[in-house]
Write a protein that holds these residues in place. Structure first.
Motif, PDB file in Angstrom:
ATOM      1  N   HIS A 186       0.761 -12.181  -2.338  1.00 24.16           N
ATOM      2  CA  HIS A 186       2.122 -11.923  -2.057  1.00 24.16           C
ATOM      3  C   HIS A 186       2.936 -13.018  -1.490  1.00 24.16           C
ATOM      4  CE1 HIS A 186      -0.122  -8.224  -1.845  1.00 24.16           C
ATOM      5  NE2 HIS A 186       1.030  -7.602  -2.647  1.00 24.16           N
ATOM      6  N   GLU A 224       8.678  -7.787  -3.132  1.00 18.72           N
ATOM      7  CA  GLU A 224       8.080  -6.647  -3.990  1.00 18.72           C
ATOM      8  C   GLU A 224       9.162  -5.949  -4.871  1.00 18.72           C
ATOM      9  OE1 GLU A 224       4.985  -4.200  -2.177  1.00 18.72           O
ATOM     10  OE2 GLU A 224       6.821  -2.902  -1.999  1.00 18.72           O
ATOM     11  N   LYS A 225       9.044  -5.705  -6.133  1.00 15.47           N
ATOM     12  CA  LYS A 225       9.807  -4.728  -7.088  1.00 15.47           C
ATOM     13  C   LYS A 225      11.188  -5.478  -6.879  1.00 15.47           C
ATOM     14  CE  LYS A 225       7.142  -0.593  -6.733  1.00 15.47           C
ATOM     15  NZ  LYS A 225       6.990   0.683  -6.280  1.00 15.47           N
TER      16      LYS A 225
END
Length: 482
Positions: free
Chosen positions: A263, A285-286
């Motif tokens: 990440h 994220e997303k």
């Protein structure tokens, strides 16, 4: 940075500024950009460094092009701290020079020079008449088109606010009131802190911008916001905005990069209270940001009692957080005498943080002691005021007997006092080991050779195992010259 080094460096800087000559300031810039070693004698630091002929040509050209009574200046923050930067900004394969300086009215400006036909000539200027300082400068190709963008964080003068301006080197130019050609900003945004980096892992650079809004800090709590921008087709677009924890003095540090093996994200640090730091971590994220640390339900748990700075501490390319705690089993100690331990942890990409390293840092000497793995959970640290030159004492914990006993003491001794102190220690038959010298100090350690006789065999064996570190002690110590 320790006091001796800080004093030496500020003294050198002050001497050069008083000289007033542009060439002297340029030479100082080259010293800074090359880095300095604080073990050098002051006379060595004051010697004029050798400069290549092509650099001398550039310095002479800058001296000719700058307005009278100007002087070079450094931004408060920049990846490469230097007043003269040479790089290809317009993608033609030839390097330009970007110079930061104060003009004759003590207003900060930038000047870009081009090199052609063997000569350097002024090309375009960058100015903000309402600024009193350059807080941040970054030169980066945000849209991957081969032409650099210039990001300048200006500190506002008087009642004007701080502003971040984005310039592109194929942007519009105009004439200022002096008739000089200046580059117009593509965007101008209020800001308090900014950084660039590849946040979403697409190989392109994003701009992360922190803003602070309040009408009266004494009457209401300020609101802090994180905004993420990208540049495409000449348009700066906001792609994310995130409201931040507001019970802080100010956000003053931001890191973009890998926060787990899988990440990327952002780590933010803010000052809080008189001494503390608030740390938060967000994962990309997303197509947005999600708070990883601290818990969204208890953001105040991200506050430490001592200033901290997250970093990639083990060189694996992943940003670790520094969790600070007081040394265990030490009570009734005032804040000024508290010994702090840094627990470096790395997010596992799920719900937990994995321990990476334990450290003790003495900021007055820039000394960091990495805690041996064999000591984890078995030691504590304390200051020993009655022991001259001692930095910290390491005690072994005997938890079964609720006792502790000294294992070793670290010392920092001025070089001028070392010979006399060494004579005293030898007369006292004190066990010690000289580790290394740095910045006019000798660092040494004294180990206690035996555990207390009252301890049982298990505890004595623990003491003995911890004692085995003695010969490798120097390898656990580092002087950090930031």
């Amino acid at each position: 940075m320790n006091k001796a080094r800080s004093s030496q460096r500020s003294g050198l800087y002050g001497n050069i500024i008083r000289i007033g000559g542009l060439l002297s300031a340029a030479l100082f810039t080259l010293i800074l950009s090359a880095g300095c070693r604080y073990t050098a004698a002051p006379a060595d630091l004051l010697q004029k460094p050798r400069i290549a002929e092509d650099k001398q040509v550039l310095v002479r050209a800058i001296e000719k092009e700058l307005p009278d009574y100007s002087k070079l200046t450094l931004p408060l923050r920049e990846k490469n701290m230097e007043a003269i930067r040479t790089l290809d900004v317009d993608g033609d394969g030839v390097k330009e020079a970007i110079v930061s300086f104060y003009n004759e009215y003590s207003t900060p400006e930038l000047m870009v020079l081009r090199h052609s036909d063997g000569k350097w000539r002024s090309w375009v200027g960058i100015e903000q008449p309402m600024a009193r300082q350059i807080a941040w400068l970054d030169i980066v190709d945000l849209d991957e088109d081969g032409v650099m963008e210039l990001l300048v964080g200006w500190t506002g003068a008087f009642e004007s606010s701080n502003v971040l301006e984005l310039y592109t080197f194929h942007g519009k130019t105009e004439r200022n009131d002096r008739g000089s050609l200046v580059l117009k900003p593509l965007e101008s945004l209020p800001y308090s802190y900014a950084e660039t980096g590849d946040l979403n892992g697409d190989g392109k650079t994003e701009l992360a911008l922190l803003t602070e809004s309040h009408t009266n800090r004494e009457m209401e709590e300020p609101a802090f916001q994180l905004e993420i921008y990208n540049l495409e087709n000449g348009i700066l677009s906001k792609i994310v905005e995130q409201r931040l924890f507001s019970d802080v003095n100010a956000y003053d540090r931001l890191l973009i990069g890998q926060i787990s093996p899988r990440h990327s994200g952002i780590v933010l640090e803010a000052s809080t209270g008189a001494h503390g730091t608030f740390t938060s971590m967000y994962v990309w994220e997303k197509r947005g940001l999600r708070l990883v640390y601290p818990s969204p339900d208890d953001q105040a748990s991200g506050i430490s009692g001592k200033p901290t700075m997250s970093n990639d501490v083990n060189g694996d390319g992943i940003i670790e957080l520094s969790w600070v705690r007081e040394a265990p089993e030490v009570t009734g100690v005032p804040y000024v005498d508290t010994v702090w331990i840094n627990d470096w942890v790395q997010w596992d990409g799920k719900e937990s943080f994995t321990p990476v390293m334990e450290e003790f840092t003495d900021s007055s000497y820039g000394l960091t002691m990495r805690i041996p793995g064999e000591w984890s959970g078995k030691y504590t640290l304390r200051k020993s005021k009655n022991d001259p030159y001692s930095l910290v004492t390491i005690d072994v914990l005997n938890r079964s007997a609720n006792e502790k006993s000294e294992l070793a003491t670290l010392y920092a001794v001025p070089q001028k006092d070392w010979e006399a102190l060494e004579t005293i220690w030898k007369d006292e038959m004190k066990s010690y080991r000289q580790l290394f010298a740095d910045s006019g100090n000798v660092f040494a350690v004294s180990f206690v050779k035996e555990a207390p006789q009252s301890w049982n065999e298990t505890e004595k064996n623990t003491f003995g195992e911890m004692l085995k570190i003695e010969e490798q002690m120097a390898s656990y110590l580092t002087i950090r010259n930031e």
